[in-house]
Design a protein around this motif. Structure first.
Motif, PDB file in Angstrom:
ATOM      1  N   MET A   1       0.858  -1.185   0.000  1.00 14.06           N
ATOM      2  CA  MET A   1       0.000   0.000   0.000  1.00 14.06           C
ATOM      3  C   MET A   1       0.896   1.238   0.000  1.00 14.06           C
ATOM      4  N   ASN A   2       0.630   2.157  -0.892  1.00 12.05           N
ATOM      5  CA  ASN A   2       1.378   3.414  -1.016  1.00 12.05           C
ATOM      6  C   ASN A   2       0.728   4.479  -0.147  1.00 12.05           C
ATOM      7  N   ILE A   3       1.331   4.770   1.008  1.00 10.63           N
ATOM      8  CA  ILE A   3       0.779   5.747   1.948  1.00 10.63           C
ATOM      9  C   ILE A   3       1.764   6.896   2.077  1.00 10.63           C
ATOM     10  N   VAL A   4       1.250   8.131   2.013  1.00 10.63           N
ATOM     11  CA  VAL A   4       2.114   9.300   2.160  1.00 10.63           C
ATOM     12  C   VAL A   4       1.622  10.186   3.302  1.00 10.63           C
ATOM     13  N   CYS A   5       2.553  10.992   3.789  1.00 15.76           N
ATOM     14  CA  CYS A   5       2.245  12.000   4.802  1.00 15.76           C
ATOM     15  C   CYS A   5       2.467  13.364   4.173  1.00 15.76           C
ATOM     16  N   ILE A   6       1.538  14.287   4.380  1.00  9.82           N
ATOM     17  CA  ILE A   6       1.679  15.667   3.926  1.00  9.82           C
ATOM     18  C   ILE A   6       2.166  16.487   5.117  1.00  9.82           C
ATOM     19  N   ALA A   7       3.139  17.353   4.873  1.00  6.50           N
ATOM     20  CA  ALA A   7       3.720  18.144   5.964  1.00  6.50           C
ATOM     21  C   ALA A   7       4.040  19.553   5.491  1.00  6.50           C
ATOM     22  N   TRP A   8       4.167  20.462   6.476  1.00  3.35           N
ATOM     23  CA  TRP A   8       4.499  21.857   6.186  1.00  3.35           C
ATOM     24  C   TRP A   8       5.353  22.474   7.288  1.00  3.35           C
ATOM     25  N   GLY A   9       5.511  21.774   8.392  1.00  2.53           N
ATOM     26  CA  GLY A   9       6.238  22.331   9.539  1.00  2.53           C
ATOM     27  C   GLY A   9       7.331  21.407  10.027  1.00  2.53           C
ATOM     28  N   SER A  10       7.407  21.229  11.334  1.00  2.00           N
ATOM     29  CA  SER A  10       8.526  20.518  11.953  1.00  2.00           C
ATOM     30  C   SER A  10       8.623  19.045  11.561  1.00  2.00           C
ATOM     31  N   LEU A  11       7.564  18.451  11.034  1.00  2.00           N
ATOM     32  CA  LEU A  11       7.670  17.073  10.547  1.00  2.00           C
ATOM     33  C   LEU A  11       8.771  16.956   9.496  1.00  2.00           C
ATOM     34  N   ILE A  12       8.993  18.042   8.751  1.00  2.00           N
ATOM     35  CA  ILE A  12       9.976  18.020   7.673  1.00  2.00           C
ATOM     36  C   ILE A  12      11.387  17.831   8.223  1.00  2.00           C
ATOM     37  N   TRP A  13      11.714  18.525   9.304  1.00  2.00           N
ATOM     38  CA  TRP A  13      13.080  18.409   9.828  1.00  2.00           C
ATOM     39  C   TRP A  13      13.187  17.512  11.056  1.00  2.00           C
ATOM     40  N   GLU A  14      12.056  17.144  11.655  1.00  2.00           N
ATOM     41  CA  GLU A  14      12.057  16.234  12.803  1.00  2.00           C
ATOM     42  C   GLU A  14      10.924  15.218  12.666  1.00  2.00           C
TER      43      GLU A  14
ATOM     44  N   THR B   1      -3.763  12.577  -8.539  1.00  2.00           N
ATOM     45  CA  THR B   1      -2.721  12.817  -9.552  1.00  2.00           C
ATOM     46  C   THR B   1      -1.430  12.066  -9.222  1.00  2.00           C
ATOM     47  N   ARG B   2      -1.425  11.286  -8.170  1.00  2.00           N
ATOM     48  CA  ARG B   2      -0.231  10.571  -7.715  1.00  2.00           C
ATOM     49  C   ARG B   2      -0.531   9.074  -7.620  1.00  2.00           C
ATOM     50  N   ASP B   3       0.521   8.296  -7.564  1.00  2.00           N
ATOM     51  CA  ASP B   3       0.395   6.858  -7.331  1.00  2.00           C
ATOM     52  C   ASP B   3       0.347   6.650  -5.820  1.00  2.00           C
ATOM     53  N   VAL B   4      -0.796   7.012  -5.221  1.00  2.00           N
ATOM     54  CA  VAL B   4      -0.951   7.016  -3.774  1.00  2.00           C
ATOM     55  C   VAL B   4      -2.271   6.331  -3.420  1.00  2.00           C
ATOM     56  N   ASP B   5      -2.209   5.444  -2.436  1.00  2.00           N
ATOM     57  CA  ASP B   5      -3.421   4.764  -1.978  1.00  2.00           C
ATOM     58  C   ASP B   5      -4.060   5.454  -0.777  1.00  2.00           C
ATOM     59  N   ALA B   6      -3.232   6.115   0.047  1.00  2.00           N
ATOM     60  CA  ALA B   6      -3.748   6.756   1.256  1.00  2.00           C
ATOM     61  C   ALA B   6      -2.830   7.916   1.641  1.00  2.00           C
ATOM     62  N   VAL B   7      -3.398   8.873   2.370  1.00  2.00           N
ATOM     63  CA  VAL B   7      -2.682  10.073   2.794  1.00  2.00           C
ATOM     64  C   VAL B   7      -3.041  10.356   4.254  1.00  2.00           C
ATOM     65  N   VAL B   8      -2.040  10.816   5.026  1.00  2.00           N
ATOM     66  CA  VAL B   8      -2.298  11.297   6.392  1.00  2.00           C
ATOM     67  C   VAL B   8      -1.725  12.706   6.523  1.00  2.00           C
TER      68      VAL B   8
END
Length: 190
Positions: free
Chosen positions: A1-14, A118-125
């Protein structure tokens, strides 16, 4: 399963307990973001989804997760969201746990769903923490209140809050960020 996380803050560096299966990619969905959450466990003013704000760029990364429930739990632990607030972790295809009301407005969920298609993604958090100011959930500070809060910090608290604002990707140009830069000089790291 292709799962991605969307981030904009501290998740990116930590990313913490998030098990990333890819680097952060710069072409996430454009989402309304603003510095309107007085953090629960530090002095920073966190960047969160805020429907009245204009859309800003986000990042995304693939997760090494056994399934959507595992991905939601990883993000919940990373964001220190108490188990009784599962709605503060947004996800697709299941945006809201049964019996709970969504914290992410329908228009934002639709934007994420369009991006996902628009992506090869099954789920997003994603993190769905609401605005919070002066201990009041879902109350956003005005730009003046936000700057006053940050300007009043001292010592290590001020250093951590400044570092948080400065580490947010430079292409996220919110109204509050502009005011913070103008009044406090906290410009993005290069």
């Amino acid at each position: 399963m292709n799962i991605v996380c969307i981030a904009w803050g501290s998740l990116i560096w930590e990313p913490g307990p998030l098990k990333l299966a890819s680097d952060w990619q710069p072409d996430g969905p454009a989402l309304p973001l603003e510095f309107v959450r007085d953090s629960d466990d530090s002095a920073e003013l966190a960047l969160v989804l805020h429907a009245p704000a204009p859309p800003m760029p986000t990042r995304w990364a693939r997760l090494d997760a056994a399934g959507l429930d595992d991905a939601r739990e990883m993000l919940r632990r990373r964001e220190k969201i108490r188990p009784e607030y599962p709605q503060w972790v947004g996800s697709l295809p299941d945006p809201v746990p049964p019996g709970l009301s969504a914290k992410t407005p329908a228009a934002i969920v639709a934007c994420i769903a369009d991006w996902m298609a628009t992506r090869d993604v099954d789920a997003v958090v994603w993190t769905a923490l609401p605005a919070k100011f002066a201990g009041v959930s879902e109350r956003a500070p005005s730009p003046h209140e936000a700057v006053a809060l940050l300007a009043a910090l001292q010592g290590d608290e001020r250093t951590r809050a400044e570092e948080y604002v400065r580490r947010i990707p430079g292409d996220i140009r919110t109204l509050y960020r502009g005011v913070i830069e103008e009044r406090l000089g906290w410009t993005p790291h290069q």
